[in-house]
Design an enzyme around this catalytic site. Sequence first.
Site, PDB file in Angstrom:
ATOM      1  N   ASP A 182     105.137   2.958   1.820  1.00 46.11           N
ATOM      2  CA  ASP A 182     106.576   2.703   1.913  1.00 46.11           C
ATOM      3  C   ASP A 182     106.847   1.578   2.911  1.00 46.11           C
ATOM      4  O   ASP A 182     106.245   1.534   3.989  1.00 46.11           O
ATOM      5  CB  ASP A 182     107.328   3.954   2.381  1.00 46.11           C
ATOM      6  CG  ASP A 182     107.326   5.058   1.338  1.00 46.11           C
ATOM      7  OD1 ASP A 182     106.955   4.788   0.191  1.00 46.11           O
ATOM      8  OD2 ASP A 182     107.708   6.188   1.696  1.00 46.11           O
ATOM      9  N   CYS A 197     101.305   5.833   2.941  1.00 46.63           N
ATOM     10  CA  CYS A 197     102.024   6.072   1.680  1.00 46.63           C
ATOM     11  C   CYS A 197     102.499   4.780   1.031  1.00 46.63           C
ATOM     12  O   CYS A 197     102.935   4.789  -0.116  1.00 46.63           O
ATOM     13  CB  CYS A 197     103.201   7.017   1.893  1.00 46.63           C
ATOM     14  SG  CYS A 197     104.558   6.329   2.857  1.00 46.63           S
ATOM     15  N   CYS A 207     109.394   9.890   5.579  1.00 45.86           N
ATOM     16  CA  CYS A 207     110.305   8.887   5.022  1.00 45.86           C
ATOM     17  C   CYS A 207     111.549   8.749   5.883  1.00 45.86           C
ATOM     18  O   CYS A 207     112.017   7.641   6.126  1.00 45.86           O
ATOM     19  CB  CYS A 207     110.701   9.244   3.602  1.00 45.86           C
ATOM     20  SG  CYS A 207     109.299   9.312   2.466  1.00 45.86           S
ATOM     21  N   CYS A 241     109.121   5.556  -2.337  1.00 44.49           N
ATOM     22  CA  CYS A 241     109.436   6.694  -3.189  1.00 44.49           C
ATOM     23  C   CYS A 241     110.939   7.005  -3.152  1.00 44.49           C
ATOM     24  O   CYS A 241     111.707   6.377  -2.417  1.00 44.49           O
ATOM     25  CB  CYS A 241     108.641   7.917  -2.740  1.00 44.49           C
ATOM     26  SG  CYS A 241     109.112   8.493  -1.078  1.00 44.49           S
TER      27      CYS A 241
END
Length: 125
Positions: free
Chosen positions: A35, A33, A102, A58
């Site tokens: 991150d 992703c 996350c 995000c």
Amino acid sequence: MYTDKVMDHFMNPRNVGEIENASGVGEVGNASCGDIMRIYLDVEDNIIKDVKFKTFGCGAAIATSSMVTELIKGKTIDEALGLTNRAVADALGGLPPQKMHCSNLAADALHKAIADYKAKQEAKR
């Protein structure tokens, strides 16, 4: 999709920044992703006196980073080490299933910062 608490921490993140000469620094990233999270600890007498973070990611990644800092400030190293991925998500009122990775990153970055702190303490002996 996101709880009010997630949105609050995303729109008003707490403890953003970095600590010069930090007691411990931990960084993790998720290649799928994109991150990336970095957490800085200032530890005195085994208590986390200050914590800052920088996150590229995000809204959920920013919110989980912010929440981790809120949950561990003033705690002992052992108490902070016990922070789980689930506890971070629960403190935010939950995350959508596709965003649970996350919260895993935020706790992982914290655990790496604690490992770095412990390694530095061991090297001083």
